[in-house]
Design an enzyme around this catalytic site. Structure first.
Site, short mmCIF file in Angstrom:
data_model
loop_
_atom_site.label_atom_id
_atom_site.label_comp_id
_atom_site.label_asym_id
_atom_site.label_seq_id
_atom_site.Cartn_x
_atom_site.Cartn_y
_atom_site.Cartn_z
N ASP A 193 0.46 -1.10 0.11
CA ASP A 193 0.59 -0.12 0.21
C ASP A 193 1.16 1.56 0.22
O ASP A 193 1.50 1.08 0.56
CB ASP A 193 -1.12 -0.17 1.00
CG ASP A 193 -2.15 1.14 1.32
OD1 ASP A 193 -3.08 0.77 1.00
OD2 ASP A 193 -1.67 2.50 1.11
N GLY A 238 -16.02 3.14 3.35
CA GLY A 238 -14.96 3.79 3.60
C GLY A 238 -14.26 3.52 2.18
O GLY A 238 -13.35 3.54 1.90
N HIS A 265 -10.55 -5.04 -3.53
CA HIS A 265 -8.94 -5.23 -2.51
C HIS A 265 -9.09 -5.76 -1.07
O HIS A 265 -10.07 -5.63 -0.36
CB HIS A 265 -8.04 -4.28 -3.21
CG HIS A 265 -8.61 -2.59 -2.74
ND1 HIS A 265 -9.23 -1.69 -2.46
CD2 HIS A 265 -8.07 -2.36 -1.07
CE1 HIS A 265 -10.29 -1.21 -2.46
NE2 HIS A 265 -9.39 -1.31 -1.82
N HIS A 316 -7.19 -5.72 2.03
CA HIS A 316 -6.08 -5.30 3.17
C HIS A 316 -5.70 -6.07 3.45
O HIS A 316 -6.21 -7.06 4.15
CB HIS A 316 -5.49 -4.14 3.98
CG HIS A 316 -6.52 -2.40 3.08
ND1 HIS A 316 -5.45 -1.82 2.80
CD2 HIS A 316 -8.04 -2.36 2.31
CE1 HIS A 316 -6.80 -0.97 1.87
NE2 HIS A 316 -8.26 -1.10 1.74
P1 5GP Z 1 -9.74 1.31 0.94
O1 5GP Z 1 -9.89 3.57 1.08
O2 5GP Z 1 -10.27 1.62 -0.81
O3 5GP Z 1 -9.77 0.71 1.40
O4 5GP Z 1 -8.03 1.11 0.01
C1 5GP Z 1 -7.46 1.90 -0.89
C2 5GP Z 1 -5.88 1.40 -0.83
O5 5GP Z 1 -5.19 1.42 -1.72
C3 5GP Z 1 -5.68 3.13 0.17
O6 5GP Z 1 -4.84 2.06 1.34
C4 5GP Z 1 -3.94 3.42 -0.46
O7 5GP Z 1 -3.07 3.89 0.27
C5 5GP Z 1 -4.05 2.45 -1.61
N1 5GP Z 1 -3.34 3.64 -2.68
C6 5GP Z 1 -4.20 3.97 -3.89
N2 5GP Z 1 -3.61 4.17 -4.98
C7 5GP Z 1 -2.36 3.39 -4.34
C8 5GP Z 1 -1.21 3.32 -5.65
O8 5GP Z 1 -1.05 4.20 -7.02
N3 5GP Z 1 -0.38 2.72 -5.84
C9 5GP Z 1 -0.43 1.88 -4.14
N4 5GP Z 1 0.34 0.75 -3.69
N5 5GP Z 1 -1.33 2.10 -3.41
C10 5GP Z 1 -2.24 2.39 -4.06
#
Ligand code: 5GP
Ligand code: ZN
Length: 115
Positions: free
Chosen positions: A30, A94, A101, A103
């Site tokens: 991440d 969130g 994805h 985490h």
């Molecule tokens: P969500 O908020 O959708 O559950 O998680 C999305 C995650 O993707 C976040 O933790 C954010 O830091 C990560 N993220 C967003 N854009 C990118 C990117 O371009 N590269 C990487 N490696 N992580 C990303």
């Protein structure tokens, strides 16, 4: 061309620190880690969220949880100490990137309940 950031990473169009890849799944660090280990496990196929899984995705879903998660947990030396899986889903959940994805967070004691 897709505007989805995780599709772009899966296609190699934007860089990421990839730690695992197979035919249908990619896992990378991440960008903004929330724990010493913070990896995103992403299907290469664009599925918006777990709420958008279709019947034909059963094998993919099983692959993620039966094959990839345990393998990565072992690779990252988290099996014994434990770890947390999170799937933020939709607005209230969130979710900020609308490509499914998981985490994988570890390397510290997690708290409960989540914010
Ligand atoms: P969500 O908020 O959708 O559950 O998680 C999305 C995650 O993707 C976040 O933790 C954010 O830091 C990560 N993220 C967003 N854009 C990118 C990117 O371009 N590269 C990487 N490696 N992580 C990303
Ligand atoms: Zn996508």
């Amino acid at each position: 061309m897709t505007s989805c950031v995780f599709c772009k990473i899966a296609q190699g169009d934007i860089p990421a620190q990839i730690i695992y890849e197979d035919e249908s799944v990619i896992a990378f660090k991440d960008l903004s880690p929330k724990a010493p280990v913070h990896v995103l496990i992403v299907p290469k196929k664009h599925v918006q969220s777990v709420a958008h899984f279709q019947v034909e995705d059963k094998e993919l879903a099983a692959h993620i949880f039966v094959d990839v998660v345990p393998k990565l947990a072992a690779q990252l030396k988290l099996t014994d100490a434990g770890f947390r899986l999170v799937m933020n889903t939709g607005s209230d959940g969130g979710q900020s990137v609308p490509h499914l994805h998981v985490h994988l967070l570890g390397g510290r004691k997690m708290t409960w309940p989540p914010g």
